[in-house]
Design a protein around this motif. Sequence first.
Motif, PDB file in Angstrom:
ATOM      1  N   ALA A  80      63.114   2.102   5.302  1.00  0.00           N
ATOM      2  CA  ALA A  80      63.751   1.061   4.507  1.00  0.00           C
ATOM      3  C   ALA A  80      63.859  -0.268   5.247  1.00  0.00           C
ATOM      4  CB  ALA A  80      65.144   1.522   4.074  1.00  0.00           C
ATOM      5  N   GLY A  81      63.411  -0.292   6.520  1.00  0.00           N
ATOM      6  CA  GLY A  81      63.396  -1.555   7.252  1.00  0.00           C
ATOM      7  C   GLY A  81      64.304  -1.639   8.460  1.00  0.00           C
ATOM      8  N   ALA A  82      65.025  -0.569   8.773  1.00  0.00           N
ATOM      9  CA  ALA A  82      65.882  -0.580   9.967  1.00  0.00           C
ATOM     10  C   ALA A  82      65.019  -0.389  11.218  1.00  0.00           C
ATOM     11  CB  ALA A  82      66.931   0.525   9.884  1.00  0.00           C
ATOM     12  N   GLU A  83      65.573  -0.782  12.346  1.00  0.00           N
ATOM     13  CA  GLU A  83      64.876  -0.657  13.635  1.00  0.00           C
ATOM     14  C   GLU A  83      65.693   0.244  14.555  1.00  0.00           C
ATOM     15  OE1 GLU A  83      64.029  -3.548  17.425  1.00  0.00           O
ATOM     16  OE2 GLU A  83      63.887  -4.430  15.427  1.00  0.00           O
ATOM     17  N   VAL A  84      65.014   1.170  15.221  1.00  0.00           N
ATOM     18  CA  VAL A  84      65.689   2.098  16.129  1.00  0.00           C
ATOM     19  C   VAL A  84      66.091   1.366  17.405  1.00  0.00           C
ATOM     20  CG1 VAL A  84      65.434   4.184  17.542  1.00  0.00           C
ATOM     21  CG2 VAL A  84      64.464   4.116  15.235  1.00  0.00           C
ATOM     22  N   LEU A  85      67.360   1.477  17.766  1.00  0.00           N
ATOM     23  CA  LEU A  85      67.850   0.956  19.045  1.00  0.00           C
ATOM     24  C   LEU A  85      67.928   2.071  20.076  1.00  0.00           C
ATOM     25  CD1 LEU A  85      70.764  -1.295  17.757  1.00  0.00           C
ATOM     26  CD2 LEU A  85      68.522  -2.038  18.569  1.00  0.00           C
ATOM     27  N   GLN A  86      68.462   3.222  19.665  1.00  0.00           N
ATOM     28  CA  GLN A  86      68.533   4.409  20.525  1.00  0.00           C
ATOM     29  C   GLN A  86      68.076   5.588  19.684  1.00  0.00           C
ATOM     30  OE1 GLN A  86      72.422   5.492  22.028  1.00  0.00           O
ATOM     31  NE2 GLN A  86      71.703   7.492  22.669  1.00  0.00           N
ATOM     32  N   ASP A  87      66.995   6.218  20.111  1.00  0.00           N
ATOM     33  CA  ASP A  87      66.470   7.367  19.383  1.00  0.00           C
ATOM     34  C   ASP A  87      67.471   8.515  19.450  1.00  0.00           C
ATOM     35  OD1 ASP A  87      64.660   8.740  17.834  1.00  0.00           O
ATOM     36  OD2 ASP A  87      63.202   9.058  19.424  1.00  0.00           O
ATOM     37  N   VAL A  88      67.281   9.504  18.614  1.00  0.00           N
ATOM     38  CA  VAL A  88      68.161  10.671  18.566  1.00  0.00           C
ATOM     39  C   VAL A  88      68.253  11.298  19.955  1.00  0.00           C
ATOM     40  CG1 VAL A  88      68.495  12.963  17.575  1.00  0.00           C
ATOM     41  CG2 VAL A  88      67.573  11.110  16.152  1.00  0.00           C
ATOM     42  N   ALA A  89      69.498  11.523  20.395  1.00  0.00           N
ATOM     43  CA  ALA A  89      69.744  12.115  21.712  1.00  0.00           C
ATOM     44  C   ALA A  89      70.926  13.060  21.629  1.00  0.00           C
ATOM     45  CB  ALA A  89      70.029  11.018  22.740  1.00  0.00           C
ATOM     46  N   ASP A  90      70.847  14.142  22.374  1.00  0.00           N
ATOM     47  CA  ASP A  90      71.950  15.095  22.486  1.00  0.00           C
ATOM     48  C   ASP A  90      72.911  14.559  23.535  1.00  0.00           C
ATOM     49  OD1 ASP A  90      73.627  17.309  23.200  1.00  0.00           O
ATOM     50  OD2 ASP A  90      72.098  18.680  22.431  1.00  0.00           O
ATOM     51  N   VAL A  91      74.168  14.345  23.140  1.00  0.00           N
ATOM     52  CA  VAL A  91      75.156  13.802  24.074  1.00  0.00           C
ATOM     53  C   VAL A  91      76.088  14.893  24.605  1.00  0.00           C
ATOM     54  CG1 VAL A  91      75.063  11.435  23.217  1.00  0.00           C
ATOM     55  CG2 VAL A  91      76.659  13.062  22.169  1.00  0.00           C
ATOM     56  N   GLY A  92      75.712  16.134  24.384  1.00  0.00           N
ATOM     57  CA  GLY A  92      76.479  17.259  24.907  1.00  0.00           C
ATOM     58  C   GLY A  92      76.943  18.185  23.808  1.00  0.00           C
ATOM     59  N   GLY A  93      76.811  19.461  24.071  1.00  0.00           N
ATOM     60  CA  GLY A  93      77.292  20.458  23.127  1.00  0.00           C
ATOM     61  C   GLY A  93      76.545  20.493  21.820  1.00  0.00           C
ATOM     62  N   GLY A  94      75.346  19.927  21.781  1.00  0.00           N
ATOM     63  CA  GLY A  94      74.570  19.909  20.549  1.00  0.00           C
ATOM     64  C   GLY A  94      74.869  18.745  19.621  1.00  0.00           C
ATOM     65  N   ARG A  95      75.805  17.878  20.005  1.00  0.00           N
ATOM     66  CA  ARG A  95      76.110  16.687  19.186  1.00  0.00           C
ATOM     67  C   ARG A  95      74.988  15.684  19.381  1.00  0.00           C
ATOM     68  NH1 ARG A  95      81.748  13.384  18.616  1.00  0.00           N
ATOM     69  NH2 ARG A  95      81.962  14.816  16.876  1.00  0.00           N
ATOM     70  N   LEU A  96      74.404  15.239  18.264  1.00  0.00           N
ATOM     71  CA  LEU A  96      73.293  14.292  18.291  1.00  0.00           C
ATOM     72  C   LEU A  96      73.759  12.931  17.809  1.00  0.00           C
ATOM     73  CD1 LEU A  96      70.568  16.536  16.620  1.00  0.00           C
ATOM     74  CD2 LEU A  96      71.028  16.249  19.071  1.00  0.00           C
ATOM     75  N   ILE A  97      73.304  11.885  18.482  1.00  0.00           N
ATOM     76  CA  ILE A  97      73.582  10.525  18.028  1.00  0.00           C
ATOM     77  C   ILE A  97      72.297   9.713  18.053  1.00  0.00           C
ATOM     78  CG2 ILE A  97      75.984  10.552  18.821  1.00  0.00           C
ATOM     79  CD1 ILE A  97      75.062   8.599  21.080  1.00  0.00           C
ATOM     80  N   ALA A  98      72.290   8.655  17.284  1.00  0.00           N
ATOM     81  CA  ALA A  98      71.203   7.675  17.276  1.00  0.00           C
ATOM     82  C   ALA A  98      71.815   6.361  16.822  1.00  0.00           C
ATOM     83  CB  ALA A  98      70.091   8.083  16.320  1.00  0.00           C
ATOM     84  N   SER A  99      71.169   5.258  17.178  1.00  0.00           N
ATOM     85  CA  SER A  99      71.635   3.972  16.661  1.00  0.00           C
ATOM     86  C   SER A  99      70.439   3.137  16.237  1.00  0.00           C
ATOM     87  CB  SER A  99      72.502   3.232  17.682  1.00  0.00           C
ATOM     88  OG  SER A  99      71.793   2.952  18.848  1.00  0.00           O
ATOM     89  N   LEU A 100      70.665   2.394  15.182  1.00  0.00           N
ATOM     90  CA  LEU A 100      69.639   1.534  14.603  1.00  0.00           C
ATOM     91  C   LEU A 100      70.275   0.195  14.305  1.00  0.00           C
ATOM     92  CD1 LEU A 100      69.514   4.605  13.092  1.00  0.00           C
ATOM     93  CD2 LEU A 100      67.333   3.656  12.443  1.00  0.00           C
ATOM     94  N   LYS A 101      69.452  -0.767  13.897  1.00  0.00           N
ATOM     95  CA  LYS A 101      70.003  -2.011  13.381  1.00  0.00           C
ATOM     96  C   LYS A 101      69.324  -2.297  12.058  1.00  0.00           C
ATOM     97  CE  LYS A 101      67.084  -5.212  16.029  1.00  0.00           C
ATOM     98  NZ  LYS A 101      67.105  -6.378  16.921  1.00  0.00           N
ATOM     99  N   ASP A 102      70.113  -2.863  11.150  1.00  0.00           N
ATOM    100  CA  ASP A 102      69.571  -3.196   9.840  1.00  0.00           C
ATOM    101  C   ASP A 102      68.791  -4.506   9.920  1.00  0.00           C
ATOM    102  OD1 ASP A 102      71.428  -5.312   9.716  1.00  0.00           O
ATOM    103  OD2 ASP A 102      72.708  -4.319   8.244  1.00  0.00           O
ATOM    104  N   ALA A 103      68.286  -4.979   8.788  1.00  0.00           N
ATOM    105  CA  ALA A 103      67.465  -6.188   8.757  1.00  0.00           C
ATOM    106  C   ALA A 103      68.230  -7.428   9.215  1.00  0.00           C
ATOM    107  CB  ALA A 103      66.911  -6.392   7.349  1.00  0.00           C
TER     108      ALA A 103
END
Length: 116
Positions: A80-103
């Motif tokens: 939809a046009g967002a850009e990945v800042l931090q790809d999906v990563a496990d931050v411990g215990g199986g919790r996954l995070i990612a960050s993007l930015k919108d247009a």
Amino acid sequence: MTAGVQTIIYPVKDLARAKAVFGALLGTEPYADEPYYVGYKDAGQDVGLDPNGHAKGMTGPVAYWHVDDIHATQQALVAAGAEVLQDVADVGGGRLIASLKDAEGNPIGLLQDPGK
């Protein structure tokens, strides 16, 4: 599908001072207190302090949307046009995070808890 914004992470430079401020604000002790992350729970909200946030490019607090499938959600946002800042990563215990930015450059955090 999301479960809404349930986590807000603040980048901090002085973890001890930030802990004092958020401890006073929330009136509680952190549930996680590590040199790399301090986390509080209050009124169904998870509030985190990340002393490495600025190094990761965080310029202010990031709201994290809790999602069922972080990979599919990230793909849909990129399509939809967002850009990945931090790809999906496990931050411990199986919790996954990612960050993007919108247009417009606004940050969007994604979080998937284990077992989803």
